[in-house]
Structure formats: structure tokens, C-alpha cells
Scaffold this active site. Structure first.
Site, PDB file in Angstrom:
ATOM      1  N   GLN A 141      40.984  52.875  39.168  1.00 29.46           N
ATOM      2  CA  GLN A 141      39.598  53.102  38.764  1.00 29.46           C
ATOM      3  C   GLN A 141      39.375  54.592  38.575  1.00 29.46           C
ATOM      4  O   GLN A 141      39.757  55.405  39.419  1.00 29.46           O
ATOM      5  CB  GLN A 141      38.631  52.561  39.812  1.00 29.46           C
ATOM      6  CG  GLN A 141      37.158  52.747  39.481  1.00 29.46           C
ATOM      7  CD  GLN A 141      36.766  52.053  38.198  1.00 29.46           C
ATOM      8  OE1 GLN A 141      36.796  52.658  37.121  1.00 29.46           O
ATOM      9  NE2 GLN A 141      36.403  50.773  38.291  1.00 29.46           N
ATOM     10  N   GLN A 144      38.526  57.504  41.374  1.00 31.99           N
ATOM     11  CA  GLN A 144      38.784  56.943  42.702  1.00 31.99           C
ATOM     12  C   GLN A 144      40.277  57.018  43.066  1.00 31.99           C
ATOM     13  O   GLN A 144      40.830  56.059  43.600  1.00 31.99           O
ATOM     14  CB  GLN A 144      38.324  55.478  42.776  1.00 31.99           C
ATOM     15  CG  GLN A 144      36.832  55.305  42.906  1.00 31.99           C
ATOM     16  CD  GLN A 144      36.456  53.889  43.331  1.00 31.99           C
ATOM     17  OE1 GLN A 144      37.119  52.920  43.013  1.00 31.99           O
ATOM     18  NE2 GLN A 144      35.367  53.779  44.074  1.00 31.99           N
ATOM     19  N   TYR A 147      40.538  56.251  46.843  1.00 32.46           N
ATOM     20  CA  TYR A 147      40.229  54.851  47.172  1.00 32.46           C
ATOM     21  C   TYR A 147      41.318  53.911  46.633  1.00 32.46           C
ATOM     22  O   TYR A 147      41.784  53.015  47.337  1.00 32.46           O
ATOM     23  CB  TYR A 147      38.874  54.486  46.585  1.00 32.46           C
ATOM     24  CG  TYR A 147      38.357  53.121  46.966  1.00 32.46           C
ATOM     25  CD1 TYR A 147      37.700  52.911  48.178  1.00 32.46           C
ATOM     26  CD2 TYR A 147      38.509  52.027  46.108  1.00 32.46           C
ATOM     27  CE1 TYR A 147      37.211  51.655  48.524  1.00 32.46           C
ATOM     28  CE2 TYR A 147      38.026  50.773  46.446  1.00 32.46           C
ATOM     29  CZ  TYR A 147      37.385  50.594  47.647  1.00 32.46           C
ATOM     30  OH  TYR A 147      36.903  49.347  47.992  1.00 32.46           O
ATOM     31  N   GLY A 178      36.813  41.741  43.899  1.00 30.18           N
ATOM     32  CA  GLY A 178      36.315  42.471  42.746  1.00 30.18           C
ATOM     33  C   GLY A 178      34.937  43.032  43.078  1.00 30.18           C
ATOM     34  O   GLY A 178      34.676  43.436  44.211  1.00 30.18           O
TER      35      GLY A 178
END
Length: 240
Positions: A141, A144, A147, A178
Site C-alpha cells: 500500500q 505504508q 505497516y 481487507g
């Protein structure tokens, strides 16, 4: 006697739904939290689930917190590593403390809590560990890298620990949610959220209960032949 289940980050969002689902299964649930004493007390009063305050990013804090849980409730045989944070930013703008905070909380916590409960599960010849990964740990992503790295690490951690636990009756699995209707997603601007939903084949974002049902199954006695798996719960947005 009811099996003892520890859910990290278990008083809010997905963690709250998991705590409730495990309680409904007849487990003795302890919901870990980090900071908000008032919210934790309200959670305990409303749901009748005990809470345990400790910082999952700190091994020493986990040592003390888990020892207290075991002393009060007995050996932990079910562990759900759900606690997580975000500190988003492109790599160019990401400070080292933003990286460290997410890696330590989201991935380091899995080591801390699993390390401190694994031997008890091994002695009992029964254990269920479920680690909450992420779609973004599978697909990546923008903004990120911390993360995504932590959540991707969870998926590898899950597979390796599953190999160690298998002969002792310990299963280790991961779920990769998700977009789920939590505070973080509700904060997304409406137009952006509309575009996200348009990419989800089932036509909606997930509910925390969708994830909780997956955890409830994987932690049940019926799931003893499933280990080392990552199950995607994302409405078909990413198929892996």
C-alpha cells in the site's frame, strides 16, 4: 474448564468483535489494551470480559502482563495477536521512530506474546495462535512501507512458528482482513471510500464480525488440521 484466551488490542474495533466471539464460544477471555483506562473499564462493565493493560511492543511489559493473566486465570491456550497501529507516510517522509513504532507494535508483539505463551501450550499439548495480518501486507500500500512490512512479516512468522508447534498440538494461522468498518476506515473521506468499495467484488467493506468468525473457527477444537495458513477475508479484493 474453559480455555483461557488472550486477545491483544481486544477492547476496540476488530479486537472487540473477536473478544465477544470467543466469549460466546465459552472461552475465558482476557482483552489486552494499551492506554485508555476509562474505555477499558466501560468495555469490561458492558461485556463482562476481563481486561489486562500492558504494552505489547515491550517484552518486559508483556512478561509482567502475561504472568498476571496466568496467575489469575490459568495458562493461556488461545492467543490472538490483533494489536496494531499505523504511522503512515511515504519513505522519503517517514522518520525512523515511525518505522520502529509500527514494526515493534504490529510484528514485535507477535514474538513477545507467542514467546511467553508457547511453552504453556506445548505442555498442555494444545494451543491456538491466530495472528491478524492484512491485505496491505499481501498487496502493499502506498505510504505504508512500515505497516506493509510488519504485516507481511506476520505471514512469514505464522508459517515458521506453525512448523514448530505442529507436533505439540499447537496450530498457528493468520487472517488477512481487507477494508473493515473500523474507526480508521470510517475516517477515510467519503469519495475515497466510495472508490475503495468499487474495487471490492462483493460490493461492501467488511464488518469486524466477519473477521471474528474466522478467528472463532481457527481457535476451535475443530480446526486442528489447519496450520500455517493465511486466510484472506477481504471480499475478493485481493486473491492470493
Amino acid at each position: 474448564m474453559a480455555r483461557v484466551a488472550l486477545v491483544t488490542g481486544g477492547t476496540r474495533g476488530i479486537g472487540l468483535a473477536i473478544s465477544l466471539a470467543l466469549k460466546e464460544q465459552g472461552r475465558t477471555v482476557i482483552a489486552n489494551y494499551a492506554n485508555n483506562d476509562e474505555a477499558a473499564a466501560a468495555f469490561k462493565a458492558e461485556h463482562g470480559i476481563d481486561v489486562a493493560k500492558f504494552n505489547v511492543a515491550s517484552f518486559e511489559d508483556c512478561e509482567k502482563g502475561i504472568a498476571k493473566v496466568v496467575e489469575e486465570h490459568g495458562k493461556i491456550e488461545i492467543l490472538v495477536n490483533n494489536a496494531g497501529i499505523t504511522r503512515d507516510g511515504t519513505l522519503v517522509k517517514m522518520r525512523r521512530d515511525m518505522w520502529d513504532a509500527v514494526i515493534d507494535t504490529n510484528l514485535g508483539s507477535c514474538y513477545n506474546t507467542s514467546k511467553l505463551t508457547f511453552e504453556g501450550m506445548r505442555d498442555a499439548k494444545f494451543g491456538r495462535i491466530v495472528n491478524i495480518g492484512s491485505l496491505n501486507g499481501q498487496a502493499g500500500q502506498y505510504g505504508q512501507v512500515n505497516y506493509a512490512a510488519a504485516k507481511s512479516g506476520i505471514h512469514g512468522f505464522t508459517k515458521a512458528l506453525a512448523l514448530e508447534g505442529a507436533r505439540f498440538g499447537i496450530t498457528v494461522n493468520a487472517l488477512a482482513p481487507g477494508y473493515v468498518d473500523t474507526e480508521m476506515v470510517r475516517a477515510v473521506p467519503a469519495e475515497v471510500l466510495k472508490k475503495i468499495v468499487a474495487k471490492i467484488p462483493v460490493g461492501r467493506i467488511g464488518h469486524a464480525e466477519d473477521i471474528a468468525r474466522g478467528v472463532a473457527f481457527l481457535t476451535s477444537e475443530d480446526a486442528g488440521f489447519i496450520t500455517g495458513s493465511t486466510i484472506s477475508i477481504n471480499g475478493g479484493m485481493f486473491m492470493y
